[in-house]
Design an enzyme around this catalytic site. Structure first.
Site, PDB file in Angstrom:
ATOM      1  N   LEU A   1       3.106  48.040  -1.130  1.00 46.64           N
ATOM      2  CA  LEU A   1       3.353  49.471  -0.918  1.00 46.64           C
ATOM      3  C   LEU A   1       2.106  50.183  -0.407  1.00 46.64           C
ATOM      4  CD1 LEU A   1       5.509  50.402  -4.055  1.00 46.64           C
ATOM      5  CD2 LEU A   1       6.246  49.485  -1.850  1.00 46.64           C
TER       6      LEU A   1
ATOM      7  N   SER B   1       1.664  50.394   7.814  1.00 47.84           N
ATOM      8  CA  SER B   1       2.503  49.201   7.743  1.00 47.84           C
ATOM      9  C   SER B   1       1.801  48.170   6.868  1.00 47.84           C
ATOM     10  CB  SER B   1       2.698  48.626   9.150  1.00 47.84           C
ATOM     11  OG  SER B   1       3.195  47.310   9.079  1.00 47.84           O
TER      12      SER B   1
ATOM     13  N   GLY C   1      12.224  54.670   6.432  1.00 46.59           N
ATOM     14  CA  GLY C   1      11.194  55.284   7.265  1.00 46.59           C
ATOM     15  C   GLY C   1      11.523  55.144   8.745  1.00 46.59           C
TER      16      GLY C   1
ATOM     17  N   GLN D   1      15.342  37.679   6.342  1.00 48.69           N
ATOM     18  CA  GLN D   1      15.007  38.459   7.545  1.00 48.69           C
ATOM     19  C   GLN D   1      13.771  37.937   8.258  1.00 48.69           C
ATOM     20  OE1 GLN D   1      14.570  42.163   5.044  1.00 48.69           O
ATOM     21  NE2 GLN D   1      12.968  42.632   6.508  1.00 48.69           N
TER      22      GLN D   1
ATOM     23  N   GLN E   1      15.764  49.422  12.773  1.00 46.60           N
ATOM     24  CA  GLN E   1      16.301  49.064  11.455  1.00 46.60           C
ATOM     25  C   GLN E   1      17.051  50.248  10.847  1.00 46.60           C
ATOM     26  OE1 GLN E   1      14.216  46.839   8.170  1.00 46.60           O
ATOM     27  NE2 GLN E   1      13.806  48.885   7.422  1.00 46.60           N
TER      28      GLN E   1
ATOM     29  N   ARG F   1       1.705  45.226   7.458  1.00 45.05           N
ATOM     30  CA  ARG F   1       1.091  44.265   8.381  1.00 45.05           C
ATOM     31  C   ARG F   1      -0.312  44.677   8.784  1.00 45.05           C
ATOM     32  NH1 ARG F   1       5.310  41.187  11.275  1.00 45.05           N
ATOM     33  NH2 ARG F   1       7.190  41.496  10.057  1.00 45.05           N
TER      34      ARG F   1
ATOM     35  N   ASP G   1      10.378  51.912  11.289  1.00 45.78           N
ATOM     36  CA  ASP G   1      11.294  50.829  11.696  1.00 45.78           C
ATOM     37  C   ASP G   1      12.561  51.487  12.235  1.00 45.78           C
ATOM     38  OD1 ASP G   1       9.772  48.435  10.720  1.00 45.78           O
ATOM     39  OD2 ASP G   1       9.897  49.576   8.870  1.00 45.78           O
TER      40      ASP G   1
ATOM     41  N   GLY H   1       7.680  45.533  -0.923  1.00 43.54           N
ATOM     42  CA  GLY H   1       6.413  45.569  -1.654  1.00 43.54           C
ATOM     43  C   GLY H   1       5.245  45.802  -0.713  1.00 43.54           C
TER      44      GLY H   1
ATOM     45  N   HIS I   1       5.239  54.083   2.174  1.00 41.73           N
ATOM     46  CA  HIS I   1       6.224  53.916   1.099  1.00 41.73           C
ATOM     47  C   HIS I   1       6.076  55.039   0.068  1.00 41.73           C
ATOM     48  CE1 HIS I   1       5.662  49.519   2.262  1.00 41.73           C
ATOM     49  NE2 HIS I   1       6.963  49.694   2.426  1.00 41.73           N
TER      50      HIS I   1
HETATM   51  O1  PAF Z   1      11.827  47.755   5.780  1.00 42.61           O
HETATM   52  C1  PAF Z   1      11.755  46.872   4.896  1.00 42.61           C
HETATM   53  O2  PAF Z   1      10.816  46.811   4.105  1.00 42.61           O
HETATM   54  C2  PAF Z   1      12.874  45.842   4.782  1.00 42.61           C
HETATM   55  O3  PAF Z   1      13.343  45.481   6.027  1.00 42.61           O
HETATM   56  C3  PAF Z   1      14.014  46.279   3.845  1.00 42.61           C
HETATM   57  C4  PAF Z   1      14.741  47.493   4.381  1.00 42.61           C
HETATM   58  C5  PAF Z   1      13.460  46.584   2.476  1.00 42.61           C
HETATM   59  C6  PAF Z   1      15.027  45.151   3.719  1.00 42.61           C
HETATM   60  O4  PAF Z   1      14.445  43.995   3.227  1.00 42.61           O
END
Ligand code: PAF
Length: 282
Positions: free
Chosen positions: A33, A185, A147, A61, A153, A187, A150, A31, A37
């Site tokens: 967004l 981001s 994306g 996480q 990830q 953040r 990250d 979220g 996103h």
């Molecule tokens: O990148 C993110 O927003 C999160 O790490 C994800 C991939 C949705 C998993 O919770």
């Protein structure tokens, strides 16, 4: 656009979409967004028959003190944004549905998850991998979209899809940046005006290193030192790590060769930001 809140309903809706369309894209999010996103959702909507966006702030996480409770949540705006960018379904499960009482299963990733973010945030990739596997299993999209912002990830998820033979194609899309270069981001919302300006140093440092590599520099430690120096010059910024690594394995390289990823993580004010660039070393 349909908003789905329960796992049983999501299974039914996803199955219907899979029957109706040759391809179904999944864009997993937490979220808050933003344009990054939005671009993932738009690309998915333009490439695949249907697009499902998930919005779930995944407690698994977040480490202690990493701001799970503080994480920005604005469902009404997220739903509008997902719809405006072409999502067909938004899935918003609650934490008790994803992790009911007694939940005790997790997906563990090896070396790829151990360095950089994995080292700074113990347990983070375990939480990411676990929720992504759950989402992939219950939605069963043909394509899953992530994306590059990250980057580690994305590699971890690509690895787990391969290792677990999950029948989904992995897609990584480029980072979307603000005009000054700051990677989009969720953040960034917590940055003050001054911190936001200072945070652009992350991209400037990455871009500097990329430029030096393109002009022939191959000695990673000196580039890392220059990047650290640039970031340290901003009073609000504190470097966590700067690394230049093999783009596939994320192992550090001393003398650069092949495809490399330049990685940076730093706190700017209260926000912990990460960014990266990929460079082909000729
Ligand atoms: O990148 C993110 O927003 C999160 O790490 C994800 C991939 C949705 C998993 O919770």
């Amino acid at each position: 656009m349909r908003v789905v809140r329960t796992i049983p309903e999501m299974r039914v809706v996803a199955e219907r979409l899979r029957r109706r369309h040759r391809t179904v894209g999944l864009v997993p999010t937490m979220g808050a967004l933003h344009e990054g996103h939005a671009s993932l959702i738009r690309t998915s909507a333009s490439r695949y028959g249907a697009t499902i966006v998930t919005i779930f702030v995944n407690p698994l996480q977040f480490g202690p003190g990493e701001g799970y409770r503080r994480y920005p949540r604005d469902l009404a705006q997220d739903v509008r944004r997902a719809a405006a960018n072409g999502a067909d379904v938004v899935f918003v499960p609650g934490a008790p549905q994803m992790y009911p009482a007694g939940f005790q299963t997790a997906v563990e990733i090896g070396e790829l998850a151990a360095r950089w973010e994995g080292r700074s945030r113990p347990g983070h990739f375990r939480g990411v991998a676990t929720v992504v596997v759950k989402l992939l299993d219950l939605i069963q999209p043909t394509h899953a979209v992530f994306g590059q912002k990250d980057y580690q990830q994305a590699l971890v998820i690509r690895r787990l899809i391969q290792d677990l033979n999950l029948p989904v194609a992995f897609q990584m899309l480029p980072t979307v940046r603000e005009p000054g270069g700051l990677a989009m981001s969720s953040r960034n919302r917590s940055l003050s005006v001054s911190e936001r300006r200072q945070a652009t140093v992350l991209y400037r440092a990455l871009d500097h290193a990329r430029g030096r590599i393109r002009s022939g520099v191959r000695h990673a430690p000196s580039l890392i030192a220059q990047m650290r120096h640039m970031i340290d010059a901003q009073p609000a910024a504190r470097v966590d790590y700067v690394a230049i690594v093999d783009a596939k394995t994320l192992r550090p390289q001393a003398r650069l060769h092949g495809r490399v990823a330049i990685l940076v993580a730093a706190c700017v004010g209260r926000a912990r930001l990460i960014d990266n660039l990929l460079v082909e070393v000729s």
